[in-house]
Motif scaffolding. Structure first.
Motif, PDB file in Angstrom:
ATOM      1  N   LEU A  53      40.809  40.199  29.448  1.00  0.00           N
ATOM      2  CA  LEU A  53      40.193  39.776  30.709  1.00  0.00           C
ATOM      3  C   LEU A  53      40.821  38.488  31.221  1.00  0.00           C
ATOM      4  CD1 LEU A  53      36.437  40.494  29.874  1.00  0.00           C
ATOM      5  CD2 LEU A  53      37.924  41.824  31.377  1.00  0.00           C
ATOM      6  N   SER A  54      41.226  37.620  30.302  1.00  0.00           N
ATOM      7  CA  SER A  54      41.850  36.353  30.707  1.00  0.00           C
ATOM      8  C   SER A  54      43.173  36.587  31.426  1.00  0.00           C
ATOM      9  CB  SER A  54      42.072  35.460  29.488  1.00  0.00           C
ATOM     10  OG  SER A  54      40.859  35.135  28.846  1.00  0.00           O
ATOM     11  N   ILE A  55      43.921  37.604  31.011  1.00  0.00           N
ATOM     12  CA  ILE A  55      45.227  37.876  31.612  1.00  0.00           C
ATOM     13  C   ILE A  55      45.088  38.117  33.108  1.00  0.00           C
ATOM     14  CG2 ILE A  55      47.137  39.537  31.696  1.00  0.00           C
ATOM     15  CD1 ILE A  55      46.709  39.936  28.656  1.00  0.00           C
ATOM     16  N   LEU A  56      44.051  38.849  33.503  1.00  0.00           N
ATOM     17  CA  LEU A  56      43.844  39.158  34.917  1.00  0.00           C
ATOM     18  C   LEU A  56      42.785  38.271  35.560  1.00  0.00           C
ATOM     19  CD1 LEU A  56      44.116  43.046  34.834  1.00  0.00           C
ATOM     20  CD2 LEU A  56      45.696  41.432  35.870  1.00  0.00           C
ATOM     21  N   ARG A  57      42.401  37.226  34.839  1.00  0.00           N
ATOM     22  CA  ARG A  57      41.403  36.257  35.331  1.00  0.00           C
ATOM     23  C   ARG A  57      40.118  36.954  35.773  1.00  0.00           C
ATOM     24  NH1 ARG A  57      45.032  32.643  39.158  1.00  0.00           N
ATOM     25  NH2 ARG A  57      43.011  32.285  40.135  1.00  0.00           N
ATOM     26  N   LEU A  58      39.626  37.791  34.868  1.00  0.00           N
ATOM     27  CA  LEU A  58      38.388  38.524  35.105  1.00  0.00           C
ATOM     28  C   LEU A  58      37.288  38.105  34.129  1.00  0.00           C
ATOM     29  CD1 LEU A  58      39.831  42.118  35.690  1.00  0.00           C
ATOM     30  CD2 LEU A  58      38.864  40.592  37.419  1.00  0.00           C
ATOM     31  N   MET A  80      47.958  31.043  40.153  1.00  0.00           N
ATOM     32  CA  MET A  80      47.896  31.834  41.379  1.00  0.00           C
ATOM     33  C   MET A  80      46.560  31.660  42.081  1.00  0.00           C
ATOM     34  SD  MET A  80      49.711  35.476  40.513  1.00  0.00           S
ATOM     35  CE  MET A  80      51.478  35.585  40.282  1.00  0.00           C
ATOM     36  N   THR A  81      46.591  31.800  43.406  1.00  0.00           N
ATOM     37  CA  THR A  81      45.359  31.803  44.182  1.00  0.00           C
ATOM     38  C   THR A  81      44.637  33.129  43.948  1.00  0.00           C
ATOM     39  OG1 THR A  81      46.386  32.816  46.121  1.00  0.00           O
ATOM     40  CG2 THR A  81      46.487  30.393  45.945  1.00  0.00           C
ATOM     41  N   PRO A  82      43.331  33.199  44.248  1.00  0.00           N
ATOM     42  CA  PRO A  82      42.616  34.471  44.105  1.00  0.00           C
ATOM     43  C   PRO A  82      43.277  35.615  44.870  1.00  0.00           C
ATOM     44  CG  PRO A  82      41.048  32.685  44.407  1.00  0.00           C
ATOM     45  CD  PRO A  82      42.412  32.091  44.611  1.00  0.00           C
ATOM     46  N   GLU A  83      43.836  35.331  46.033  1.00  0.00           N
ATOM     47  CA  GLU A  83      44.493  36.372  46.815  1.00  0.00           C
ATOM     48  C   GLU A  83      45.770  36.850  46.128  1.00  0.00           C
ATOM     49  OE1 GLU A  83      45.061  38.989  50.053  1.00  0.00           O
ATOM     50  OE2 GLU A  83      43.326  37.839  49.368  1.00  0.00           O
ATOM     51  N   GLU A  84      46.525  35.918  45.557  1.00  0.00           N
ATOM     52  CA  GLU A  84      47.769  36.278  44.884  1.00  0.00           C
ATOM     53  C   GLU A  84      47.502  37.117  43.632  1.00  0.00           C
ATOM     54  OE1 GLU A  84      50.641  32.478  46.059  1.00  0.00           O
ATOM     55  OE2 GLU A  84      49.259  32.327  44.345  1.00  0.00           O
ATOM     56  N   ILE A  85      46.521  36.727  42.831  1.00  0.00           N
ATOM     57  CA  ILE A  85      46.228  37.482  41.607  1.00  0.00           C
ATOM     58  C   ILE A  85      45.656  38.851  41.947  1.00  0.00           C
ATOM     59  CG2 ILE A  85      43.865  36.643  41.240  1.00  0.00           C
ATOM     60  CD1 ILE A  85      46.519  37.161  38.509  1.00  0.00           C
ATOM     61  N   ARG A  86      44.981  38.969  43.088  1.00  0.00           N
ATOM     62  CA  ARG A  86      44.423  40.266  43.496  1.00  0.00           C
ATOM     63  C   ARG A  86      45.535  41.270  43.766  1.00  0.00           C
ATOM     64  NH1 ARG A  86      42.985  42.875  48.085  1.00  0.00           N
ATOM     65  NH2 ARG A  86      43.751  41.199  49.408  1.00  0.00           N
ATOM     66  N   HIS A  87      46.686  40.798  44.238  1.00  0.00           N
ATOM     67  CA  HIS A  87      47.816  41.702  44.498  1.00  0.00           C
ATOM     68  C   HIS A  87      48.486  42.135  43.193  1.00  0.00           C
ATOM     69  CE1 HIS A  87      47.782  41.646  48.845  1.00  0.00           C
ATOM     70  NE2 HIS A  87      47.696  40.330  48.850  1.00  0.00           N
ATOM     71  N   ILE A  88      48.304  41.365  42.141  1.00  0.00           N
ATOM     72  CA  ILE A  88      48.861  41.727  40.837  1.00  0.00           C
ATOM     73  C   ILE A  88      47.989  42.765  40.137  1.00  0.00           C
ATOM     74  CG2 ILE A  88      49.348  40.849  38.514  1.00  0.00           C
ATOM     75  CD1 ILE A  88      51.426  39.918  40.412  1.00  0.00           C
ATOM     76  N   ARG A  89      46.662  42.579  40.207  1.00  0.00           N
ATOM     77  CA  ARG A  89      45.724  43.465  39.511  1.00  0.00           C
ATOM     78  C   ARG A  89      45.837  44.894  40.015  1.00  0.00           C
ATOM     79  NH1 ARG A  89      41.073  39.832  41.058  1.00  0.00           N
ATOM     80  NH2 ARG A  89      41.140  38.073  39.602  1.00  0.00           N
TER      81      ARG A  89
END
Length: 325
Positions: A53-58, A80-89
């Motif tokens: 969960l930490s890897i994807l900041r969840l 990363m900003t929340p928007e940037e990490i959302r594009h990775i997930r």
């Protein structure tokens, strides 16, 4: 040797509770290379899922990543900003959750849940996304996939729900797939199918897979490298063959002693005595200390042993490892 696609360095994820600080992940470091399968093994409560969960900041509240670095393809995920990490997930890094019943939305048909990730990360129209959802469910072995699109999660068996999660996880052919206990609570036939699908993904897309499990049989079958976790830390980290041939940490050795074997006449199993440590305000010492039969004065007086290379490609966090004749 391929470069590390995903790398975790000195990760600390804590839960700030009324009872105290729960050090769920306490200094984890590991790496995942392209076109490889890394096994993360350990008993319940060892920190495997919280690491994922930490890897994807969840990490759910009141959890918090307090220290460390997680890089994917050279990018620091923790900055990363929340928007940037959302594009990775889901697109670059995908996570297949352990509990399919809890991970799927109970009030949305499964077809829409599969379509959602496609619509979120691509410019595909709804009709194409729906057709892709049918194909993905069919590839996961779900019969009559087109008619299944309108079913709700509660209308599915545990095995079917797990296959839906698999379809969502592989929909965009992620470069990194984290599978958290994907075969738990499934019969052996379904287990074999799920593991086969994971192998196919790796072969077809050269994806890197982090396979989290407590099943050493799955580890032996699927992985090239293994990280053994205990008490929020990695205690042994090596290639799979070396681990099965010569486990060095007393905890790892104890796990193998507790497995039934067909190649010896031994009838009785040797379970590890005691219980896993409580991670609330855990002391700065080896987490396996209270259960270890090889503990010495050094183990009791020194801080947590660092994870160090003791043999080529074999890292260990122990002051008094198992010795072989």
């Amino acid at each position: 040797m391929p470069a590390n696609l995903l790398e975790i360095r000195d990760l600390h994820t804590y839960f700030m509770t009324k009872e105290g600080v729960n050090r769920a992940v306490n200094g984890v470091s590991l790496a995942l290379k392209e076109d490889s399968i890394l096994g993360v093994v350990g008993e319940s409560g060892s920190g495997k899922t919280v690491t994922a969960l930490s890897i994807l900041r969840l990490v759910p509240f009141p959890g918090e990543i307090v220290k460390g670095s997680i890089t994917y393809n050279g990018q620091e995920l923790l900055r990363m900003t929340p928007e940037e990490i959302r594009h990775i997930r889901g697109k670059e890094i995908s996570l297949i959750f352990q509990d399919a019943g809890a991970a799927l939305n109970p009030v949305i048909p499964i077809g829409k849940q599969v379509e959602e990730i496609v619509l979120e990360h691509t410019d595909m129209g709804r009709r194409r996304a729906r057709n892709l959802a049918v194909d993905l469910l069919g590839q996961m072995g779900i019969p009559d996939a087109k008619n299944m699109l309108n079913r709700y999660p509660f209308q599915l068996s545990g095995g079917m729900a797990q296959r839906v999660l698999m379809a969502i996880g592989v929909a965009l052919k992620p470069k990194v797939l984290i599978a958290d206990e994907p075969t738990s609570n499934l019969d052996v036939t379904l287990q074999a199918e799920i593991l086969h699908r994971l192998s196919q993904l790796r072969e077809e897309n050269h994806s890197a897979i982090m396979l989290i499990t407590h099943d050493l049989g799955v580890i032996a079958q699927m992985t090239e490298t293994v990280a053994v976790m205990y008490g929020g830390s990695i205690v042994e980290y090596t290639d799979t063959k070396a681990l099965f041939a010569k486990p060095l940490h007393p905890y790892t050795w104890g796990l193998f002693q507790a497995i039934p074997r067909l190649d010896t006449g031994q009838q009785a199993l040797n379970p590890i005595r005691g219980a896993p440590p409580k991670m609330i305000d855990a002391p700065d010492r080896c987490p396996f200390l209270e259960r270890c039969s090889k503990a010495t004065t050094q183990c009791r007086t020194m801080p947590i042993p660092p994870l160090m290379e003791v043999e080529p490609n074999h890292r260990l966090a122990c002051y008094n490892p198992v010795v072989y004749a």
